[in-house]
Write a protein that holds these residues in place. Structure first.
Motif, PDB file in Angstrom:
ATOM      1  N   ARG A 203      90.106  34.640  48.252  1.00  0.00           N
ATOM      2  CA  ARG A 203      89.381  35.438  47.239  1.00  0.00           C
ATOM      3  C   ARG A 203      88.229  34.566  46.646  1.00  0.00           C
ATOM      4  O   ARG A 203      87.344  34.996  46.340  1.00  0.00           O
ATOM      5  N   LEU A 205      86.648  32.002  47.907  1.00  0.00           N
ATOM      6  CA  LEU A 205      85.560  31.647  48.743  1.00  0.00           C
ATOM      7  C   LEU A 205      84.714  33.020  48.892  1.00  0.00           C
ATOM      8  O   LEU A 205      83.403  32.814  48.818  1.00  0.00           O
ATOM      9  N   ALA A 206      85.375  34.166  49.052  1.00  0.00           N
ATOM     10  CA  ALA A 206      84.785  35.329  49.242  1.00  0.00           C
ATOM     11  C   ALA A 206      83.923  35.641  47.792  1.00  0.00           C
ATOM     12  O   ALA A 206      82.638  36.365  48.075  1.00  0.00           O
ATOM     13  N   ALA A 207      84.497  35.708  46.557  1.00  0.00           N
ATOM     14  CA  ALA A 207      83.938  36.309  45.511  1.00  0.00           C
ATOM     15  C   ALA A 207      84.169  35.339  44.284  1.00  0.00           C
ATOM     16  O   ALA A 207      84.967  35.366  43.506  1.00  0.00           O
TER      17      ALA A 207
ATOM     18  N   ILE B 255      75.014  32.588  43.249  1.00  0.00           N
ATOM     19  CA  ILE B 255      76.388  33.384  43.532  1.00  0.00           C
ATOM     20  C   ILE B 255      76.160  34.806  42.845  1.00  0.00           C
ATOM     21  O   ILE B 255      76.629  35.715  43.332  1.00  0.00           O
ATOM     22  N   GLN B 258      74.949  36.453  46.101  1.00  0.00           N
ATOM     23  CA  GLN B 258      76.023  36.889  46.799  1.00  0.00           C
ATOM     24  C   GLN B 258      76.964  37.903  46.472  1.00  0.00           C
ATOM     25  O   GLN B 258      77.428  38.793  47.342  1.00  0.00           O
ATOM     26  N   ALA B 259      77.049  37.959  44.971  1.00  0.00           N
ATOM     27  CA  ALA B 259      77.769  39.144  44.496  1.00  0.00           C
ATOM     28  C   ALA B 259      77.138  40.313  44.789  1.00  0.00           C
ATOM     29  O   ALA B 259      77.681  41.456  45.195  1.00  0.00           O
ATOM     30  N   TRP B 262      77.765  41.989  48.195  1.00  0.00           N
ATOM     31  CA  TRP B 262      78.926  42.685  48.072  1.00  0.00           C
ATOM     32  C   TRP B 262      78.909  44.057  47.409  1.00  0.00           C
ATOM     33  O   TRP B 262      79.404  44.997  47.876  1.00  0.00           O
TER      34      TRP B 262
END
Ligand code: SF4
Lengths: 212, 467
Positions: A203, A205-207, B255, B258-259, B262
């Motif tokens: 997690r 890594l992904a978020a 980041i 990236q967030a 998602w």
């Protein structure tokens, strides 16, 4: 939670049906921010002659000499013998907290209120169900035998009397496992600690923003 | 196989372990803590000699017990004070961030979460409070938990849960002028009942929901619990992302990008299948007023108190009769003829800046009716209060004869000194009109902030659209 092992415990009888959670621990004690220390207020209204309040020093309070808990022969009891529908009333966990804090480890009764029954297991107390006829006999034996103590063998699911009578009882296998291993809900979840850690690694890594 | 619902996506992305019977270990990203439901959880940790699994996932704030006046004098009630002091001590001992009573960031837990960026899209958010559903407005899975679960989350960062069924409530069309998210929430509860959402996680969808601000979506999700659902949620869109941008705890830089990528996936797929769908026409929704002791006992401001003889069942008839007795109302009274003694604008349902602006817009340049004993405004947080003061809203309220208070739960549940006296009638922007909720014997009518403001001026309920 402490692991539940085989033990011999002095038996204290409470000879009335439908003992409710308010009797076990009166509601003025629910305002507390604690979950320990309820033992001195277990059965407060029956046990003392005055009205109890949280935070009070209980040592100087007038005792009700007629109530079983105050009789010297039951001092140090670990097994509570009770009548049907024990623990009815509220869903608060304060009732098992108080029983446990006082020193009880097992209860024997013909039946319990549902939520109370569940709450006992969560707090390391074993509520045993036996037939009303056996319960009657135990009440008799306890009354006639000072120092009457009983063996509780959870592994074998047996109650053993001093005269070596053996009464089998039922218990859900999962609950038995948790009690014997001293696992509360948290302990059970922590058996999956590796999975939680592995989840966190992927997690992160992904978020990554979730772990700031 | 159909596509996935938003709820499916949130659930699956937090699944740590699943037992054959469906009991799931769900990972919790954010744990909000307040003073009422946490002391025994912390003590449990101590007794078992456990440490928090990830203390940085938790943030604490005192809100239920804090006074809304003269805070520097401390808390008078010893039980309230002990709860707040215990929270302070526990946070210190276990290394948990706390916004203390006199911190400008202090406020109602469900207001400060989003305000600080502690609540982000795609998170699982829990708190020992049923109105945690509020945070679902961000495309998050958010629900309330009990004290033993608070301890469980502290110790393991997980919760044992079973998946609910999925319901989608579609509200399509445009809301009329003066009709707010609160009216939508009450209209939904009026339509499906307080048990309508039992066993479901509700997604609110449709053009009227997309048209709501983030504040409005929070109001709506806040009351999902009153519709019987543990969680309510709204899919992520540009408004969601704009709201969280630049908040103190929001991600930044690379980041952030990236967030956002998602977060943009956090919508139900077009071919997702729901266990139940409910459709409401936004155009038909008008300002709502509750008349009874359950949020489903609600009607329109132009309506009348119902006649128990017209109730759909015997059980309901008895419920209605009991409610009317408690509320001191007679059947067929026009809602607009009901006079109020007090007005409360506040609570995690309606205490954000948008709510205060809506109330102030109605009040500006007018005066509270002399018959109204008290009209109070309790901002949801210190920062909401500050913002309102910058906009001069405090002056609008004070000039009209309202009281301007410090942030907290206040008269939503009367755990502090703010409460109704027996028999007093209140127009309240909170979420529960249960017997005794705002003080023993108090009578609560739930309304939107604009409707509460209008009632304070008129002395009785009025249709804010023609006021
Ligand atoms: S404002 Fe009311 S509903 Fe919201 S958290 Fe506080 S007491 Fe609960």
């Amino acid at each position: 939670m402490r692991a539940f092992t085989l033990f011999d415990g002095l038996v204290m009888p409470i000879d009335r049906a439908n003992v409710d959670t308010d009797a076990i621990i009166p509601k003025q004690f629910l305002k507390s921010i604690k979950r320990s220390g309820f033992g001195p207020n277990l059965f407060d209204e029956w046990r003392y002659l005055d009205h109890g309040e949280p935070g009070q020093n209980n040592l100087g309070r007038p005792l009700n000499p007629d109530f079983v808990l105050n009789q010297p022969r039951y001092k140090g009891a670990q097994v509570l013998l009770a009548r049907e529908n024990f623990g009815c009333g509220s869903s608060r966990e304060h009732a098992p907290w108080a029983l446990e804090d006082y020193g009880f480890r097992a209860l024997i009764a013909p039946s319990y209120a549902d939520i109370f029954y569940n709450n006992c297991f969560k707090n390391g107390l074993l509520p045993i169900v036996l037939d009303a006829a056996i319960i009657d006999r135990l009440f008799n034996d306890v009354a006639n035998t000072p120092g009457y103590s009983i063996r509780i063998d959870l592994a074998e699911q047996l109650v053993v009397t001093p005269s070596d009578d053996r009464f089998a009882f039922d218990v859900d296998p999962h609950r038995k496992y948790c009690l014997i291993n001293g696992l509360d809900d948290i302990g059970l979840t922590l058996q999956h600690a590796d999975k939680i850690r592995a989840y966190e690694v992927q997690r992160k890594l992904a978020a990554p923003w979730l772990f700031k | 196989m159909g596509g996935l619902t938003l709820y499916d996506k949130l659930w699956q992305s937090h699944l740590v372990h699943e037992e054959p019977d469906g009991a799931t270990l769900l990972y919790i990203d954010r744990h909000l803590v307040h003073e009422v439901t946490s002391p025994q959880a912390f003590e449990g940790l101590r007794l078992a000699d456990r440490q928090p699994w990830r203390a940085s996932a938790a943030v604490a704030v005192p809100d239920h017990n804090v006074p809304t006046t003269q805070r520097s004098a401390g808390i008078a009630d010893p039980i309230s004070r002990l709860q707040v002091e215990t929270l302070d001590a526990n946070c210190k001992e276990f290394g948990i961030i706390e916004f203390k009573m006199n911190d400008v960031r202090q406020g109602i837990v469900h207001v400060i979460g989003p305000e600080e960026g502690l609540t982000l899209p795609g998170m699982t958010v829990v708190c020992g409070d049923s109105h945690t559903s509020t945070h679902g407005a961000f495309g998050a899975l958010a629900f309330g938990i009990g004290t033993s679960e608070v301890e469980h989350v502290l110790a393991t960062q997980c919760l044992v849960a079973k998946k609910s069924k999925a319901m989608r409530i579609n509200v399509n069309g445009e809301l009329g002028l003066g009709v707010t998210a609160k009216d939508v929430a009450l209209a939904i509860i009026g339509a499906i009942g307080t048990a309508g959402g039992n066993g479901y996680a509700i997604e609110f969808a449709g053009s009227a929901i997309r048209g709501l601000s983030m504040e409005g979506r929070m109001t709506l999700c806040n009351m999902a619990i009153e519709a019987g659902a543990r969680a309510g949620m709204v899919a992520v869109d540009e408004k969601t992302i704009e709201y969280v941008r630049g908040r103190p705890f929001s991600p930044t830089g690379e980041i952030w990008a990236q967030a956002v990528r998602w977060w943009q996936t956090l919508v139900s797929d077009v071919d997702a299948v729901f266990d139940q769908e409910v459709n409401l026409d936004a155009v038909a929704i008008v300002p709502q007023v509750t008349w009874g002791t359950s949020p489903e006992m609600v009607t329109t401001v132009n309506g009348r108190v119902p006649d128990p003889m017209q109730a759909p069942s015997d059980v309901k008839r008895q419920d209605w009769e009991r409610a009317l007795t408690y509320m001191g109302l007679t059947a067929n009274t026009r809602i607009e003829d009901i006079a109020v003694d007090k007005v409360f604008i506040g609570s995690c349902t309606n205490s954000r800046i948008e709510d205060l602006r809506a109330a102030a817009a109605v009040i500006k340049g007018r005066k509270k009716a002399a018959s109204v004993k008290l009209a109070m405004v309790v901002p949801g947080s210190g920062l909401v209060k500050q913002q309102a003061e910058q906009e001069g809203l405090d002056k609008v309220f004070l000039d009209a004869g309202f009281e301007w208070r410090d942030p907290g739960c206040s008269m939503c549940l009367a755990m502090n000194a703010d409460r109704l006296e027996p028999g007093e009638r209140c127009a309240s922007t909170s979420n529960r009109n249960f017997e005794g909720r705002q003080g023993q014997g108090g009578r609560t009518h739930l309304v939107s902030p604009a409707m509460a403001a209008a009632a304070a001026l008129a002395g009785h309920f009025v249709d804010v659209r023609s006021f």
